[in-house]
Motif scaffolding. Structure first.
Motif, PDB file in Angstrom:
ATOM      1  N   ILE A 129       0.522  -1.248   0.272  1.00 40.95           N
ATOM      2  CA  ILE A 129      -0.028   0.047  -0.574  1.00 40.95           C
ATOM      3  C   ILE A 129       1.492   1.602   0.157  1.00 40.95           C
ATOM      4  O   ILE A 129       1.769   1.756   0.299  1.00 40.95           O
ATOM      5  N   SER A 130       0.403   2.261  -0.522  1.00 41.18           N
ATOM      6  CA  SER A 130       0.549   3.888  -0.527  1.00 41.18           C
ATOM      7  C   SER A 130       1.733   3.999   0.368  1.00 41.18           C
ATOM      8  O   SER A 130       0.877   3.501   1.628  1.00 41.18           O
ATOM      9  N   VAL A 131       2.081   4.702   0.844  1.00 40.68           N
ATOM     10  CA  VAL A 131       2.612   5.028   2.724  1.00 40.68           C
ATOM     11  C   VAL A 131       1.536   5.827   2.778  1.00 40.68           C
ATOM     12  O   VAL A 131       1.662   6.484   4.333  1.00 40.68           O
ATOM     13  N   GLU A 132       1.174   6.826   2.063  1.00 37.75           N
ATOM     14  CA  GLU A 132       0.338   7.948   2.577  1.00 37.75           C
ATOM     15  C   GLU A 132      -1.257   7.501   2.418  1.00 37.75           C
ATOM     16  O   GLU A 132      -1.990   7.500   3.595  1.00 37.75           O
ATOM     17  N   THR A 133      -2.007   5.858   2.118  1.00 36.34           N
ATOM     18  CA  THR A 133      -2.856   4.972   2.294  1.00 36.34           C
ATOM     19  C   THR A 133      -2.549   4.970   3.554  1.00 36.34           C
ATOM     20  O   THR A 133      -3.296   4.860   4.570  1.00 36.34           O
ATOM     21  N   ALA A 134      -0.900   4.384   4.102  1.00 38.20           N
ATOM     22  CA  ALA A 134      -1.000   3.498   5.155  1.00 38.20           C
ATOM     23  C   ALA A 134      -0.450   4.420   6.702  1.00 38.20           C
ATOM     24  O   ALA A 134      -1.335   4.091   7.179  1.00 38.20           O
ATOM     25  N   LEU A 135      -0.470   5.821   6.787  1.00 41.03           N
ATOM     26  CA  LEU A 135      -0.861   6.633   6.870  1.00 41.03           C
ATOM     27  C   LEU A 135      -2.219   7.350   7.667  1.00 41.03           C
ATOM     28  O   LEU A 135      -2.377   7.495   9.055  1.00 41.03           O
ATOM     29  N   ILE A 136      -2.486   7.127   7.055  1.00 43.13           N
ATOM     30  CA  ILE A 136      -4.479   7.237   6.741  1.00 43.13           C
ATOM     31  C   ILE A 136      -5.083   5.899   7.929  1.00 43.13           C
ATOM     32  O   ILE A 136      -5.341   6.551   8.746  1.00 43.13           O
ATOM     33  N   LEU A 137      -4.580   4.716   7.133  1.00 41.46           N
ATOM     34  CA  LEU A 137      -5.426   3.510   7.758  1.00 41.46           C
ATOM     35  C   LEU A 137      -4.546   3.838   9.378  1.00 41.46           C
ATOM     36  O   LEU A 137      -4.666   3.977  10.180  1.00 41.46           O
ATOM     37  N   GLY A 138      -3.031   4.256   9.825  1.00 37.97           N
ATOM     38  CA  GLY A 138      -2.484   4.886  11.423  1.00 37.97           C
ATOM     39  C   GLY A 138      -3.342   5.582  12.139  1.00 37.97           C
ATOM     40  O   GLY A 138      -4.159   4.989  13.276  1.00 37.97           O
ATOM     41  N   ALA A 139      -4.091   6.211  10.653  1.00 41.05           N
ATOM     42  CA  ALA A 139      -5.113   7.338  11.643  1.00 41.05           C
ATOM     43  C   ALA A 139      -6.294   7.030  12.268  1.00 41.05           C
ATOM     44  O   ALA A 139      -6.927   6.715  13.683  1.00 41.05           O
ATOM     45  N   LEU A 140      -6.959   5.992  11.408  1.00 43.99           N
ATOM     46  CA  LEU A 140      -8.163   5.344  12.125  1.00 43.99           C
ATOM     47  C   LEU A 140      -7.767   4.583  13.392  1.00 43.99           C
ATOM     48  O   LEU A 140      -8.737   4.688  14.138  1.00 43.99           O
ATOM     49  N   ALA A 141      -6.989   4.253  13.359  1.00 42.80           N
ATOM     50  CA  ALA A 141      -6.584   2.796  14.229  1.00 42.80           C
ATOM     51  C   ALA A 141      -6.173   3.546  15.985  1.00 42.80           C
ATOM     52  O   ALA A 141      -6.533   3.026  16.933  1.00 42.80           O
ATOM     53  N   ALA A 142      -5.591   4.877  15.212  1.00 42.17           N
ATOM     54  CA  ALA A 142      -5.161   6.564  16.349  1.00 42.17           C
ATOM     55  C   ALA A 142      -6.588   6.470  17.296  1.00 42.17           C
ATOM     56  O   ALA A 142      -6.594   6.818  18.164  1.00 42.17           O
ATOM     57  N   GLN A 143      -7.400   6.857  16.923  1.00 39.98           N
ATOM     58  CA  GLN A 143      -8.662   7.157  16.720  1.00 39.98           C
ATOM     59  C   GLN A 143      -9.220   6.218  17.902  1.00 39.98           C
ATOM     60  O   GLN A 143      -9.181   6.735  19.058  1.00 39.98           O
ATOM     61  N   LYS A 144      -9.575   4.273  17.666  1.00 39.84           N
ATOM     62  CA  LYS A 144     -10.316   3.491  18.246  1.00 39.84           C
ATOM     63  C   LYS A 144      -9.011   3.534  18.897  1.00 39.84           C
ATOM     64  O   LYS A 144      -9.385   3.231  20.628  1.00 39.84           O
ATOM     65  N   LEU A 145      -8.107   3.775  19.270  1.00 36.42           N
ATOM     66  CA  LEU A 145      -6.808   3.494  20.755  1.00 36.42           C
ATOM     67  C   LEU A 145      -7.255   4.688  21.530  1.00 36.42           C
ATOM     68  O   LEU A 145      -7.092   4.164  22.819  1.00 36.42           O
ATOM     69  N   THR A 146      -7.115   5.886  21.262  1.00 33.67           N
ATOM     70  CA  THR A 146      -7.389   6.955  21.870  1.00 33.67           C
ATOM     71  C   THR A 146      -8.511   7.544  23.139  1.00 33.67           C
ATOM     72  O   THR A 146      -8.775   6.211  23.786  1.00 33.67           O
ATOM     73  N   GLU A 147     -10.101   6.114  22.107  1.00 38.22           N
ATOM     74  CA  GLU A 147     -11.442   5.690  22.867  1.00 38.22           C
ATOM     75  C   GLU A 147     -10.927   4.826  24.149  1.00 38.22           C
ATOM     76  O   GLU A 147     -11.910   4.887  24.855  1.00 38.22           O
ATOM     77  N   ILE A 148     -10.424   3.574  23.372  1.00 33.07           N
ATOM     78  CA  ILE A 148      -9.904   2.410  24.102  1.00 33.07           C
ATOM     79  C   ILE A 148      -8.986   2.939  25.611  1.00 33.07           C
ATOM     80  O   ILE A 148      -9.554   2.989  26.292  1.00 33.07           O
ATOM     81  N   VAL A 149      -8.173   3.699  25.366  1.00 32.82           N
ATOM     82  CA  VAL A 149      -7.446   4.646  26.323  1.00 32.82           C
ATOM     83  C   VAL A 149      -8.582   5.190  27.826  1.00 32.82           C
ATOM     84  O   VAL A 149      -8.605   5.149  29.336  1.00 32.82           O
ATOM     85  N   ALA A 150      -9.124   5.943  26.723  1.00 33.96           N
ATOM     86  CA  ALA A 150     -10.590   6.740  27.389  1.00 33.96           C
ATOM     87  C   ALA A 150     -11.310   6.042  28.471  1.00 33.96           C
ATOM     88  O   ALA A 150     -11.792   6.671  29.335  1.00 33.96           O
ATOM     89  N   ARG A 151     -11.800   5.041  27.404  1.00 39.93           N
ATOM     90  CA  ARG A 151     -12.741   4.122  28.158  1.00 39.93           C
ATOM     91  C   ARG A 151     -12.213   3.177  29.346  1.00 39.93           C
ATOM     92  O   ARG A 151     -13.069   2.224  29.950  1.00 39.93           O
ATOM     93  N   LYS A 152     -10.732   3.813  29.786  1.00 40.93           N
ATOM     94  CA  LYS A 152      -9.577   2.727  30.594  1.00 40.93           C
ATOM     95  C   LYS A 152      -9.531   1.253  30.435  1.00 40.93           C
ATOM     96  O   LYS A 152      -9.642   0.549  31.376  1.00 40.93           O
TER      97      LYS A 152
END
Length: 395
Positions: free
Chosen positions: A179-202
């Motif tokens: 996958i292109s590096v730009e697409t990979a960066l966007i996929l990483g942003a989706l993961a970061a959003q979900k991880l932030t939600e997991i942390v917020a829920r402790k």
């Protein structure tokens, strides 16, 4: 316990006066008290003695710390005309400070390993990333005489306990050449959003499970099609990234993308992007290698302890977007590029444009906490708080 480091790390050698840039100017050069005392106790020429006695001042912010007083050109007074070090030349490298002997090397600890890298503010590292496709491959190296050493366990009470796992996850994602590096960066942003939600829920214990689920989505055809269908938004790219470069980072080349009216021009951007592709040719790995090294430099996703995983990741995406825009800008002209920075002037042509621009940009962002924090602040003020908006910065 082991080192985890890019392949280029073991091969790094300073090229001294042959360097495109110079790490003996523009930096705050710190010395410990014992390092200064050791230097002053050495036998040396009268000329060097005079410099040693006048070159150091106490660092008021840190007890027992000193720094070198730079001259009126922001240069280290120990630098010779041929850009070498008087201390090393006369006394040997053992009399330098740990800062001088370590740069551009740096390390970060996780529970399992010590991650080592070199800063991309060093042109030698940029050259390796440009001309060696495998330069950024991570390898494990034994720590001689230190196997089994326990690492600081203070990470265990927060999401930082997963620092190594998260960095490896992102490194695997950005490394994926399917996958292109730009697409990979966007996929990483989706993961970061979900991880932030997991942390917020402790629900920190769910992080390993979430990473496995994200990996299964790397090549989801429907998701990839949606990401790849995103069209470039030049207005947003120019309005936001160019503003970051010109008003926050204050060291860039976007002026080359402005027409005679001073307006950022899409045609000039497209010309620069085409020429960048042509210049890279079979070295298209360069942008991916840069993105991988920035992961290590920004300690993604934990650059700042008081910021969320998504905020830290957003900083990383914005920095990559700014760097790519600068590279496009320097490629938009066939002329040599003159960079005036820290009272020094550098003239770059050919590949040196890519190497010099990258090094100067990374010096001003990757190692400057104040500017990194200012970027996060601008992202928040402009509502770049979702993966969809971050996607527009890299497309």
């Amino acid at each position: 316990m082991y080192y985890r480091q890019p392949r280029y790390f073991k091969d790094f050698r300073c090229v001294g006066g042959e360097c495109l840039d110079n790490c003996c100017f523009g930096w705050r050069i710190d010395w410990r008290k014992d390092e200064v005392e050791r230097l002053k106790s050495a036998e040396m020429s009268a000329e060097l003695r005079g410099l040693v006695e006048s070159a150091f001042t106490e660092n008021g912010a840190m007890e027992g710390q000193f720094r070198i007083k730079l001259d009126d050109r922001a240069s280290c007074p120990f630098q010779t005309e041929d850009k070498l070090c008087r201390i090393q030349r006369e006394l040997g490298a053992e009399y330098l400070s740990s800062v001088c002997t370590t740069y551009p090397r740096h390390e970060n600890k996780s529970r399992e390993a010590i991650y080592r890298h070199c800063y991309t503010s060093c042109p030698v590292i940029i050259d390796a990333l440009l001309n060696n496709e495998n330069a950024s491959d991570l390898v494990n190296v034994n720590i001689e005489g230190d196997r089994g050493k326990k690492v600081d366990v203070r990470f265990d009470e927060t999401e930082r306990r997963y620092k190594g796992e998260l960095l490896d996850f992102y490194y695997e994602l950005i490394s994926d050449k399917r996958i292109s590096v730009e697409t990979a960066l966007i996929l990483g942003a989706l993961a970061a959003q979900k991880l932030t939600e997991i942390v917020a829920r402790k629900e920190l214990g769910r992080i390993p499970e979430a990473l496995k689920a994200f990996r299964r989505q790397f090549h989801n055809a429907e998701q990839l099609k949606a990401i790849e269908s995103i069209k470039p938004n030049y207005h947003l790219k120019f309005a936001f990234l160019a503003e970051l470069i010109e008003k926050v980072i204050e060291n860039g080349a976007t002026v080359l993308l402005r027409d005679e009216t001073g307006t950022l021009n899409v045609d000039l951007y497209n010309l620069g992007e085409r020429r960048l592709r042509e210049m890279l040719g079979k070295r298209e790995h360069f942008l991916r290698n840069l993105a991988l090294n920035l992961l290590l430099e920004f300690a993604v996703p934990f650059r700042f302890k008081d910021k969320t995983i998504f905020e830290n990741y957003s900083l990383y995406v914005a920095a990559f977007g700014c760097l790519k825009l600068n590279l496009i800008a320097v490629c938009s002209t066939d002329r040599a590029i003159n960079f005036n920075t820290y009272a020094q002037t550098f003239r770059y042509v050919g590949d040196d444009k890519l190497i010099g621009m990258s090094a100067i940009f990374c010096r001003g962002v990757c190692q400057a906490d104040d500017k990194a924090e200012a970027i996060i602040k601008r992202l928040s003020e402009n509502k770049f708080t979702s993966p969809a908006y971050l996607a527009l910065l890299v497309k």
